[in-house]
Design an enzyme around this catalytic site. Structure first.
Site, short mmCIF file in Angstrom:
data_model
loop_
_atom_site.label_atom_id
_atom_site.label_comp_id
_atom_site.label_asym_id
_atom_site.label_seq_id
_atom_site.Cartn_x
_atom_site.Cartn_y
_atom_site.Cartn_z
N SER A 169 -3.51 108.57 -27.59
CA SER A 169 -3.50 107.68 -28.75
C SER A 169 -2.13 107.05 -28.95
O SER A 169 -1.11 107.65 -28.66
CB SER A 169 -3.88 108.43 -30.02
OG SER A 169 -3.81 107.55 -31.13
N HIS A 225 -10.12 112.13 -33.99
CA HIS A 225 -8.93 111.36 -34.38
C HIS A 225 -9.34 109.93 -34.76
O HIS A 225 -8.93 109.40 -35.78
CB HIS A 225 -7.91 111.33 -33.23
CG HIS A 225 -6.83 110.30 -33.39
ND1 HIS A 225 -7.05 108.95 -33.15
CD2 HIS A 225 -5.54 110.39 -33.79
CE1 HIS A 225 -5.93 108.28 -33.39
NE2 HIS A 225 -5.00 109.13 -33.77
N ASN A 226 -10.15 109.33 -33.93
CA ASN A 226 -10.56 107.96 -34.21
C ASN A 226 -11.47 107.87 -35.44
O ASN A 226 -11.38 106.91 -36.20
CB ASN A 226 -11.25 107.35 -32.99
CG ASN A 226 -10.25 106.90 -31.93
OD1 ASN A 226 -9.15 107.44 -31.86
ND2 ASN A 226 -10.62 105.95 -31.12
C1 6PG Z 1 -5.65 105.00 -30.57
C2 6PG Z 1 -6.73 104.08 -31.04
C3 6PG Z 1 -7.39 103.41 -29.88
C4 6PG Z 1 -8.22 102.20 -30.26
C5 6PG Z 1 -9.62 102.62 -30.65
C6 6PG Z 1 -10.15 102.08 -31.93
O1 6PG Z 1 -5.77 106.17 -30.91
O2 6PG Z 1 -4.73 104.55 -29.90
O3 6PG Z 1 -7.68 104.80 -31.77
O4 6PG Z 1 -8.09 104.37 -29.16
O5 6PG Z 1 -7.57 101.36 -31.10
O6 6PG Z 1 -10.40 102.23 -29.58
O7 6PG Z 1 -10.80 100.88 -31.75
P1 6PG Z 1 -12.04 100.35 -32.60
O8 6PG Z 1 -11.57 100.14 -33.99
O9 6PG Z 1 -12.38 99.08 -31.90
O10 6PG Z 1 -13.15 101.35 -32.48
#
Ligand code: 6PG
Length: 477
Positions: free
Chosen positions: A128, A185-186
């Site tokens: 991330s 995390h996301n």
């Molecule tokens: C990170 C982010 C990265 C990305 C995601 C979210 O931890 O660096 O979470 O993985 O920005 O894909 O993207 P969306 O908002 O398009 O789902």
């Protein structure tokens, strides 16, 4: 001499990870399906460290010292399987394949099991921090075997972000644990972003503040307990003026939030595990609602409240109250996310250390925040904490802020400003602390129409009531 690690897939994330490794003094073999990217990398950034450009899978594999460590950074799904199949046959027992993309943890479990059969280690790792993080120090969440971490761990820790000297990288657990934790995390990222967005909407709607003024509010908040990367970038986005129109940037952006799908996965898995992650779910639904332009256009004329602004003393307190509501709702979102990790860990036997997860999220990742050090401390003090909400400082803060939290949610409701994130977080808080829930009535309804049975508060066993007979009778089943 041979390279200590290799990276294949040199789009911006892969390229930046390779550069980060090279900048830390590691010799990095690089490879990409189309050769041009490999040439470009070495041409533009070759001076940053030791790169070994390679132009075939065989050449790439031969450039690596053993056990080989092959980092794959390609699109999740079929492209990842294709690349694994390209390299796995060329590798030897004990070699390590690392998938640093945003894979679904179930795919990672499948791949890990299949490659283990073939004598290879497969490490699904969350990374991330976006492009900048990949280059300057991401938060890294590797899964896979303990043995693979022995060779891989030191390299990953070396290139990860550091907080007070501690690397933001740890062996999260076996097989899919790393990608699971990255998924959550996301999900938390979605919830946090939604709560911040609602705060903005409230300050604008209820007080009539301009985006630049709200940027100033966030700047102040960022000096306190909300200190975080997401608040910091929010301030930047709100302070930005669109060059073409001179309008606030946020007003020229289409108000339809997109997603690549990791938030959706988190919600799906939350449902499968039976863990109430309502904050993450509402945030995900809020994005999908925003995208339904036709639905919104059809509903636009529906009546709302007569009063849509605050005034007087209420207005004066409001920004402070929103800060309290944001903090409390944030605690709920993180509490739910950590409970989901706990549940995933129990389901799959991963033995994830929640405090260690909080610790590696303190730096490098998108949700990095001062707050995460408090979560780390909470789990360090009590590893089996049932919920962050009852832990020392969080309990105090949320109890102290609850009046303001309630007032913000009721103000939002009165003024007709949607706050799904704040509202669901407060409902979760109140439901958890309730002595009795109306779930008892739901059980009665289920028993009435479907003989689904119920348990009693005063006796062990399973019961059914004969609802159809003249005299309704309870019997044990
Ligand atoms: C990170 C982010 C990265 C990305 C995601 C979210 O931890 O660096 O979470 O993985 O920005 O894909 O993207 P969306 O908002 O398009 O789902």
């Amino acid at each position: 001499d041979k390279a200590s690690i290799g990276v294949t897939g040199l789009a911006v994330m892969g390229r930046n990870l390779a550069r980060n490794l090279a900048r830390h003094g590691h010799t990095v073999a690089v490879h990409n399906r189309s050769e041009q990217r490999t040439r470009d990398l070495v041409e533009q950034f070759g001076a940053e460290g030791e790169f070994r450009p390679t132009y075939s899978a065989r050449e790439f594999v031969d450039a690596l010292e053993r056990p080989r460590q092959v980092v794959i950074m390609v699109q999740a799904g079929a492209p990842t399987d294709a690349v694994i199949e390209e390299f796995a046959p060329l590798l030897e027992t004990g070699d390590v394949i690392v998938d640093a993309g945003n894979a679904h943890f179930a795919d990672t479990r499948r791949r890990e099991a299949a490659l283990r059969e073939r004598g290879l280690h497969f490490v699904g790792t969350g990374v991330s921090g976006g492009e900048e993080g990949a280059l300057h120090g991401p938060s890294i969440m590797p899964g896979g075997s303990v043995a693979s971490y022995e060779s891989l761990g030191p390299l990953l820790e070396d290139i990860s972000a550091k907080v007070e000297g501690a690397p933001c990288c740890t062996h999260v657990g076996p097989d899919g644990a790393g990608h699971f934790v990255k998924m959550v995390h996301n999900g938390i990222e979605y919830a946090d972003m939604q709560l911040i967005a609602e705060s903005f909407d409230l300050l604008r709607g209820a007080l009539g503040y301009e985006p630049a003024q709200i940027a100033e509010v966030f700047r102040t908040w960022n000096t306190g307990r909300l200190d975080s990367y997401l608040i910091e970038i929010t301030e930047q986005v709100l302070a930005h003026t669109d060059a073409a129109t001179g309008k606030p940037f946020v007003d020229v952006v289409a108000d339809q939030a997109e997603q690549k799908g990791t938030g959706r996965w988190t919600v799906q898995i939350g449902l499968d595990l039976g863990i109430p992650i309502s904050g993450i779910a509402e945030a995900t639904f809020a994005r999908s609602l925003s995208g339904h332009a036709d639905l919104r256009a059809a509903a636009r004329g529906l009546a709302g409240p007569a009063r849509t602004r605050l005034s007087g003393a209420e207005a004066e307190r409001f920004a402070r109250d929103v800060e309290q509501a944001l903090y409390a709702s944030k605690v709920v979102a993180y509490a739910q996310g950590f409970n989901q990790i706990q549940a995933g860990s129990a389901e799959y036997g991963w033995n994830v250390d929640l405090g260690a997860v909080a610790s590696i999220w303190r730096g490098g990742c998108i949700i990095r925040a001062k707050f995460l050090d408090d979560i780390r401390a909470a789990y360090a003090a009590e590893p089996n904490l049932p919920t962050l909400l009852t832990s020392g400082e969080f309990r105090k803060a949320v109890e102290h802020g609850q009046d303001a939290w309630r007032s913000v949610v009721s103000t939002a409701t009165r003024l007709g400003i949607p706050t799904p994130g704040f509202s669901t977080a407060l409902a979760y808080y109140d439901a958890l602390r309730a002595e009795r829930l109306p779930a008892a009535l739901v059980q009665g309804q289920r028993d009435y129409f479907g003989a689904h049975t119920y348990r009693r508060v005063d006796r062990e066993g399973t019961f059914h009531t004969e609802w159809a007979t003249e005299e309704r009778r309870e019997r044990e089943t």
